[in-house]
Design a protein around this motif. Sequence first.
Motif, short mmCIF file in Angstrom:
data_model
loop_
_atom_site.label_atom_id
_atom_site.label_comp_id
_atom_site.label_asym_id
_atom_site.label_seq_id
_atom_site.Cartn_x
_atom_site.Cartn_y
_atom_site.Cartn_z
N LEU A 34 0.82 -1.21 0.00
CA LEU A 34 0.00 0.00 0.00
C LEU A 34 0.86 1.26 0.00
CD1 LEU A 34 -2.85 -1.03 2.47
CD2 LEU A 34 -2.76 -1.26 0.00
N GLN A 35 1.95 1.24 0.74
CA GLN A 35 2.85 2.40 0.76
C GLN A 35 3.44 2.66 -0.62
OE1 GLN A 35 5.59 1.27 3.87
NE2 GLN A 35 4.41 2.29 5.47
N ASN A 36 3.89 1.59 -1.28
CA ASN A 36 4.46 1.74 -2.62
C ASN A 36 3.42 2.24 -3.61
OD1 ASN A 36 6.95 0.83 -1.75
ND2 ASN A 36 6.60 -1.29 -2.35
N PHE A 37 2.19 1.76 -3.47
CA PHE A 37 1.12 2.20 -4.37
C PHE A 37 0.83 3.68 -4.20
CE2 PHE A 37 -3.35 2.92 -5.44
CZ PHE A 37 -3.39 2.41 -6.74
N VAL A 38 0.73 4.11 -2.95
CA VAL A 38 0.44 5.52 -2.67
C VAL A 38 1.56 6.42 -3.21
CG1 VAL A 38 0.25 7.24 -0.83
CG2 VAL A 38 -1.04 5.10 -0.69
N GLU A 39 2.80 5.98 -3.04
CA GLU A 39 3.93 6.77 -3.52
C GLU A 39 3.94 6.88 -5.05
OE1 GLU A 39 7.36 4.89 -1.92
OE2 GLU A 39 6.94 5.51 0.15
N SER A 40 3.36 5.89 -5.72
CA SER A 40 3.34 5.91 -7.18
C SER A 40 2.16 6.71 -7.75
CB SER A 40 3.27 4.48 -7.72
OG SER A 40 2.00 3.88 -7.44
N MET A 41 1.25 7.13 -6.89
CA MET A 41 0.05 7.85 -7.32
C MET A 41 0.08 9.27 -6.75
SD MET A 41 -1.74 5.60 -9.12
CE MET A 41 -3.46 6.12 -9.09
N ASP A 42 0.34 10.24 -7.60
CA ASP A 42 0.43 11.63 -7.14
C ASP A 42 -0.88 12.13 -6.54
OD1 ASP A 42 3.05 11.75 -7.97
OD2 ASP A 42 2.55 12.55 -9.96
N GLU A 43 -2.00 11.59 -7.02
CA GLU A 43 -3.30 12.06 -6.54
C GLU A 43 -3.58 11.62 -5.10
OE1 GLU A 43 -6.79 9.75 -8.02
OE2 GLU A 43 -5.31 8.89 -9.39
N LEU A 44 -2.87 10.58 -4.64
CA LEU A 44 -3.08 10.07 -3.28
C LEU A 44 -2.05 10.68 -2.34
CD1 LEU A 44 -3.77 6.30 -4.06
CD2 LEU A 44 -5.44 8.11 -3.65
N ASP A 45 -2.21 11.94 -2.09
CA ASP A 45 -1.27 12.67 -1.24
C ASP A 45 -2.00 13.12 0.02
OD1 ASP A 45 0.92 13.98 -0.25
OD2 ASP A 45 0.58 15.81 -1.42
N GLY A 46 -1.59 12.61 1.15
CA GLY A 46 -2.25 13.00 2.39
C GLY A 46 -1.80 12.16 3.56
N ASP A 47 -2.41 12.40 4.72
CA ASP A 47 -2.06 11.66 5.93
C ASP A 47 -2.69 10.27 5.90
OD1 ASP A 47 -0.72 13.88 6.93
OD2 ASP A 47 -2.55 14.71 7.81
N VAL A 48 -1.94 9.30 6.41
CA VAL A 48 -2.40 7.91 6.41
C VAL A 48 -2.69 7.44 7.83
CG1 VAL A 48 -1.79 5.52 5.89
CG2 VAL A 48 -1.11 7.35 4.32
N THR A 49 -3.85 6.80 8.00
CA THR A 49 -4.21 6.17 9.27
C THR A 49 -4.34 4.67 9.02
OG1 THR A 49 -5.45 8.12 9.98
CG2 THR A 49 -5.87 6.06 11.16
N GLU A 50 -3.70 3.88 9.86
CA GLU A 50 -3.75 2.43 9.71
C GLU A 50 -4.80 1.80 10.62
OE1 GLU A 50 -0.16 0.29 10.19
OE2 GLU A 50 0.75 1.04 8.34
N TYR A 51 -5.49 0.81 10.07
CA TYR A 51 -6.45 0.02 10.84
C TYR A 51 -6.04 -1.44 10.65
CZ TYR A 51 -9.16 4.34 10.68
OH TYR A 51 -9.57 5.66 10.79
N VAL A 52 -5.66 -2.10 11.73
CA VAL A 52 -5.10 -3.45 11.63
C VAL A 52 -5.92 -4.45 12.44
CG1 VAL A 52 -3.06 -4.89 11.97
CG2 VAL A 52 -2.79 -2.46 11.38
N ASP A 53 -6.40 -5.48 11.76
CA ASP A 53 -7.07 -6.61 12.41
C ASP A 53 -6.18 -7.83 12.22
OD1 ASP A 53 -9.51 -5.66 13.54
OD2 ASP A 53 -10.35 -5.44 11.55
N ASP A 54 -5.30 -8.07 13.17
CA ASP A 54 -4.37 -9.19 13.08
C ASP A 54 -4.95 -10.38 13.86
OD1 ASP A 54 -2.24 -10.83 12.73
OD2 ASP A 54 -0.74 -9.47 13.53
#
Length: 269
Positions: A34-54
């Motif tokens: 997901l981090q690599n995808f966001v970095e490759s998409m200029d339109e997805l620029d903003g703060d990230v919040t993680e939600y983890v169900d492990d």
Amino acid sequence: MKLAFYLRLSLADGDLGKNNKDESNSIENQRLILQNFVESMDELDGDVTEYVDDGHTGTNFNRPAFQAMVEDAKRGKIDVILVKDLSRIGRDYIGVGDYLEQIFPILGVRVIAVNSQYDSNNYIGNTMGLEMSISNLINTLYSRDLSKKFKSCVQTKWKKGISTYGRVPFGYKKGEGQQWEIDPEPAKIIRLVFELALQDYSTLMIANELNERGIPTPGKFRKQRKENIVWNRKVADEEWLWDARMVWMTLRNYTYTGALVQGKTSNIR
């Protein structure tokens, strides 16, 4: 833009492979994708919040992090939800469809499943399409098939006398191969309870006798042994005593006959 990463991993869904490891679905690998995808998409620029169900199954949506994410979406705290693939959202065909086609669109939240090549922006005003529907259906059937195999595996263990209980009954201990063995010290207490019952003591009389002799309850005995158990007790040590209910439960426990009692209840689907 407010982005949300939803990461999920579950043994019950078969997300883990040999030796309970599957790097392709690990939380860390999902995060990296997901981090690599966001970095490759200029339109997805903003703060990230993680939600983890492990360790939470995808066959239902009663997952802490997922529900927290939905609540944040309702409050307008999320613009885009990103997942590794659609199976991370869930393995319930109908439920996933409801979230993708109704709930998230109403909340104005965009959903992107990277490996599934799904972007809800491509389906505005339409259903997700035949290909995505088939993918969701496969996830559902895959999970059900694994569930049947898991139940079959558990039942095979029962037939071999192998327990799948998380905690061994008081008076026993885990031996080789997860089979129960008699634990000498607590077993003396259990035997005493049954000996008093054979002498026509009532459950209340047995409880009083045990307390007068200063014999610890199962919980107090485990604490004295310093066993790693989570307690939900609100009384002081000196008030931690035997009562008629505890004696009755001990006498009614069929495992003290030497039999392995498992699978008394089951979910019908």
